[in-house]
Design a protein around this motif. Structure first.
Motif, PDB file in Angstrom:
ATOM      1  N   ALA A  25       5.444  15.684  -4.792  1.00  0.00           N
ATOM      2  CA  ALA A  25       6.522  14.963  -5.481  1.00  0.00           C
ATOM      3  C   ALA A  25       6.202  13.485  -5.586  1.00  0.00           C
ATOM      4  O   ALA A  25       5.309  12.963  -4.908  1.00  0.00           O
ATOM      5  N   ARG A  26       6.989  12.836  -6.426  1.00  0.00           N
ATOM      6  CA  ARG A  26       6.930  11.375  -6.541  1.00  0.00           C
ATOM      7  C   ARG A  26       8.344  10.869  -6.855  1.00  0.00           C
ATOM      8  O   ARG A  26       8.923  11.223  -7.872  1.00  0.00           O
ATOM      9  N   ASN A  27       8.879  10.073  -5.956  1.00  0.00           N
ATOM     10  CA  ASN A  27      10.212   9.483  -6.139  1.00  0.00           C
ATOM     11  C   ASN A  27      11.247  10.554  -6.508  1.00  0.00           C
ATOM     12  O   ASN A  27      11.914  10.482  -7.536  1.00  0.00           O
ATOM     13  N   GLU A  28      11.400  11.532  -5.615  1.00  0.00           N
ATOM     14  CA  GLU A  28      12.325  12.645  -5.848  1.00  0.00           C
ATOM     15  C   GLU A  28      13.431  12.675  -4.794  1.00  0.00           C
ATOM     16  O   GLU A  28      13.896  13.747  -4.394  1.00  0.00           O
ATOM     17  N   ALA A  29      13.890  11.500  -4.360  1.00  0.00           N
ATOM     18  CA  ALA A  29      14.902  11.446  -3.304  1.00  0.00           C
ATOM     19  C   ALA A  29      16.176  12.182  -3.678  1.00  0.00           C
ATOM     20  O   ALA A  29      16.865  12.735  -2.809  1.00  0.00           O
ATOM     21  N   LEU A  46       5.317  21.035   4.189  1.00  0.00           N
ATOM     22  CA  LEU A  46       4.496  19.845   3.962  1.00  0.00           C
ATOM     23  C   LEU A  46       4.915  19.218   2.645  1.00  0.00           C
ATOM     24  O   LEU A  46       4.946  19.893   1.609  1.00  0.00           O
ATOM     25  N   VAL A  47       5.244  17.929   2.670  1.00  0.00           N
ATOM     26  CA  VAL A  47       5.617  17.191   1.469  1.00  0.00           C
ATOM     27  C   VAL A  47       4.528  16.166   1.170  1.00  0.00           C
ATOM     28  O   VAL A  47       4.237  15.303   2.012  1.00  0.00           O
ATOM     29  N   VAL A  48       3.919  16.269   0.001  1.00  0.00           N
ATOM     30  CA  VAL A  48       2.920  15.309  -0.451  1.00  0.00           C
ATOM     31  C   VAL A  48       3.619  14.324  -1.385  1.00  0.00           C
ATOM     32  O   VAL A  48       4.197  14.734  -2.399  1.00  0.00           O
ATOM     33  N   LEU A  49       3.584  13.050  -1.052  1.00  0.00           N
ATOM     34  CA  LEU A  49       4.244  12.018  -1.842  1.00  0.00           C
ATOM     35  C   LEU A  49       3.199  11.122  -2.496  1.00  0.00           C
ATOM     36  O   LEU A  49       2.402  10.473  -1.809  1.00  0.00           O
ATOM     37  N   ASP A  50       3.228  11.107  -3.809  1.00  0.00           N
ATOM     38  CA  ASP A  50       2.253  10.346  -4.586  1.00  0.00           C
ATOM     39  C   ASP A  50       2.858   9.008  -5.009  1.00  0.00           C
ATOM     40  O   ASP A  50       3.710   8.957  -5.893  1.00  0.00           O
ATOM     41  N   ARG A  51       2.473   7.947  -4.339  1.00  0.00           N
ATOM     42  CA  ARG A  51       2.902   6.584  -4.685  1.00  0.00           C
ATOM     43  C   ARG A  51       4.421   6.459  -4.761  1.00  0.00           C
ATOM     44  O   ARG A  51       4.963   5.744  -5.602  1.00  0.00           O
ATOM     45  N   SER A  52       5.127   7.130  -3.886  1.00  0.00           N
ATOM     46  CA  SER A  52       6.591   7.086  -3.887  1.00  0.00           C
ATOM     47  C   SER A  52       7.099   5.778  -3.306  1.00  0.00           C
ATOM     48  O   SER A  52       6.561   5.269  -2.314  1.00  0.00           O
ATOM     49  N   THR A  53       8.141   5.252  -3.920  1.00  0.00           N
ATOM     50  CA  THR A  53       8.725   3.988  -3.462  1.00  0.00           C
ATOM     51  C   THR A  53      10.196   4.152  -3.069  1.00  0.00           C
ATOM     52  O   THR A  53      10.841   3.171  -2.702  1.00  0.00           O
ATOM     53  N   ASP A  54      10.720   5.378  -3.137  1.00  0.00           N
ATOM     54  CA  ASP A  54      12.114   5.595  -2.772  1.00  0.00           C
ATOM     55  C   ASP A  54      12.192   6.156  -1.351  1.00  0.00           C
ATOM     56  O   ASP A  54      11.243   6.016  -0.562  1.00  0.00           O
ATOM     57  N   ALA A  55      13.280   6.815  -1.021  1.00  0.00           N
ATOM     58  CA  ALA A  55      13.501   7.290   0.345  1.00  0.00           C
ATOM     59  C   ALA A  55      12.967   8.698   0.592  1.00  0.00           C
ATOM     60  O   ALA A  55      13.320   9.327   1.590  1.00  0.00           O
ATOM     61  N   SER A  56      12.099   9.191  -0.277  1.00  0.00           N
ATOM     62  CA  SER A  56      11.617  10.573  -0.158  1.00  0.00           C
ATOM     63  C   SER A  56      10.974  10.843   1.198  1.00  0.00           C
ATOM     64  O   SER A  56      11.194  11.899   1.803  1.00  0.00           O
ATOM     65  N   ALA A  57      10.168   9.927   1.697  1.00  0.00           N
ATOM     66  CA  ALA A  57       9.473  10.147   2.968  1.00  0.00           C
ATOM     67  C   ALA A  57      10.465  10.281   4.113  1.00  0.00           C
ATOM     68  O   ALA A  57      10.338  11.174   4.970  1.00  0.00           O
ATOM     69  N   ASP A  58      11.454   9.409   4.186  1.00  0.00           N
ATOM     70  CA  ASP A  58      12.453   9.477   5.253  1.00  0.00           C
ATOM     71  C   ASP A  58      13.268  10.763   5.160  1.00  0.00           C
ATOM     72  O   ASP A  58      13.573  11.393   6.187  1.00  0.00           O
ATOM     73  N   VAL A  94       5.811  24.789  -4.324  1.00  0.00           N
ATOM     74  CA  VAL A  94       6.969  24.592  -5.195  1.00  0.00           C
ATOM     75  C   VAL A  94       7.094  23.113  -5.537  1.00  0.00           C
ATOM     76  O   VAL A  94       6.455  22.250  -4.926  1.00  0.00           O
ATOM     77  N   ASP A  95       7.938  22.829  -6.523  1.00  0.00           N
ATOM     78  CA  ASP A  95       8.216  21.452  -6.924  1.00  0.00           C
ATOM     79  C   ASP A  95       9.589  21.031  -6.417  1.00  0.00           C
ATOM     80  O   ASP A  95      10.419  21.873  -6.042  1.00  0.00           O
ATOM     81  N   ALA A  96       9.843  19.730  -6.431  1.00  0.00           N
ATOM     82  CA  ALA A  96      11.091  19.208  -5.880  1.00  0.00           C
ATOM     83  C   ALA A  96      12.312  19.682  -6.655  1.00  0.00           C
ATOM     84  O   ALA A  96      13.429  19.688  -6.109  1.00  0.00           O
TER      85      ALA A  96
END
Length: 274
Positions: A25-29, A46-58, A94-96
Motif C-alpha cells: 500500500a501507499r498512503n492508505e490510512a 505483513l504490510v509493505v508501505l511504499d513512500r507513505s507519509t500518512d499514519a499507515s505504519a502506525d 491482497v490490496d488495502a
C-alpha cells in the motif's frame, strides 16, 4: 512363556501450513484498518508501505502487523520485496481496498492443507460505491479472479509500474469461487475516471521505458476489441450503464497510455536511475 506386546506410537500429525497475509500500500490510512481486521485469521500479516507519509505504519503496527517501509519505483519490485519478507509457507496477497470475508478463510485453510499445486485463483467481488458489479470487468481495468493465494517462492512479479506481468513456478490448482473477496475498487464514477488517468500515466511510463509505444492504428483496434470483449463477451450489458462505462474505460486504457507516451513523452518518461 510370557510375551510383551509392543504398541507403536501414533503418527504425529503434520503441522498445518503457515499463511502470511501480504498487503502492499501507499498512503492508505483510511482503508487499511478494515483490510487488516479482515486478515486477522492469518498466521502473519505483513504490510509493505511504499513512500507513505500518512499514519499507515502506525495503524498497521497497532493491529499487530509487521511493517516493511521503503521506496520502489516499480510495482513489481515492491510486491516482490513483500513476498520475500513473508515467513509463511503460503502467501495471500491482497490490496488495502480488499476485504477477506470470514467464510473464505475456511476455504483457504482447506485448500492449502491439501493442495499439491503452487497457486490458486480467488474470486473477486468488485464494488463501485455500494453497488456490486459482477459482469464486464477485464482489459487490465478489473478482474473477477486473481492468482493471489500461492506458495512462498512460486510467484514473481515483473518490473513494471502498473499491472506488471507474472512468472510462475509450478502448477495452478483449483479456483476458490464459493466466496469472494470484497474489492472496493472505486467510490463513484469520478473515482473510476481518476483511476483510468493514473493507470494510463503509469503505463505510458512503462511504454517509454521499454521503447515500445506502438502505433495509433494498433491501439485503436485494441480499444475497440476491449470494449466489445468487456461489454459483450464478459456480459457487461447485464450491468446496464455501469457495464458500458467499465467497457469504455477498459478500452481507453491502452489508447490513452499510447497517446500520453506519444504526445507528452516529457511528462511521462521515467527519470534516469540514480
Amino acid at each position: 512363556m510370557s510375551t510383551t506386546a509392543t504398541v507403536a506410537a501414533p503418527a504425529r500429525a503434520a503441522a498445518a501450513p503457515r499463511l502470511s497475509a501480504l498487503v502492499v500500500a501507499r498512503n492508505e490510512a483510511a482503508r487499511l484498518p478494515a483490510c487488516l481486521v479482515s486478515l486477522a485469521p492469518a498466521d502473519e500479516i505483513l504490510v509493505v508501505l511504499d513512500r507513505s507519509t500518512d499514519a499507515s505504519a502506525d495503524i498497521a503496527r497497532a493491529q499487530g502487523a509487521r511493517v516493511l517501509e521503503g521506496g520502489w519505483e516499480l510495482e513489481g519490485a515492491r510486491r516482490n520485496a513483500g513476498i520475500a519478507a513473508c515467513t509463511g509457507d503460503w502467501v495471500l496477497e491482497v490490496d488495502a481496498d480488499e476485504r477477506v470475508p470470514p467464510a473464505l478463510w475456511d476455504e483457504i485453510r482447506r485448500v492449502i492443507a491439501a493442495s499439491a499445486h503452487q497457486y490458486h485463483r480467488v474470486r473477486i467481488d468488485n464494488y463501485v460505491g455500494d453497488r456490486l458489479i459482477l459482469h464486464g470487468w477485464g482489459g487490465s481495468f478489473g478482474t473477477t479472479l486473481k492468482p493471489i493465494l500461492f506458495r512462498k517462492g512460486a510467484k514473481h512479479w515483473r518490473g513494471q509500474r502498473v499491472h506488471p506481468g507474472l512468472d510462475w513456478t509450478g502448477t495452478e490448482g483449483e479456483r476458490l469461487t464459493a466466496h469472494g473477496i470484497r474489492h472496493e475498487v472505486d467510490r463513484d464514477i469520478s473515482d473510476m475516471l481518476r483511476r483510468l488517468d493514473r493507470y494510463s500515466s503509469a503505463k505510458a511510463a512503462d511504454l517509454l521505458a521499454e521503447g515500445r509505444i506502438g502505433s495509433l492504428p494498433d491501439n485503436l483496434r485494441r480499444c475497440a476489441s476491449r470494449i466489445v470483449k468487456c461489454y459483450i463477451g464478459r456480459k457487461g450489458y447485464r450491468e446496464g450503464g455501469w457495464g458500458l462505462l467499465i467497457a469504455l474505460c477498459a478500452g481507453l486504457f491502452p489508447l490513452l497510455s499510447h497517446l500520453k507516451a506519444r504526445l507528452e513523452p516529457e511528462r511521462h518518461r521515467p527519470a534516469p536511475p540514480g
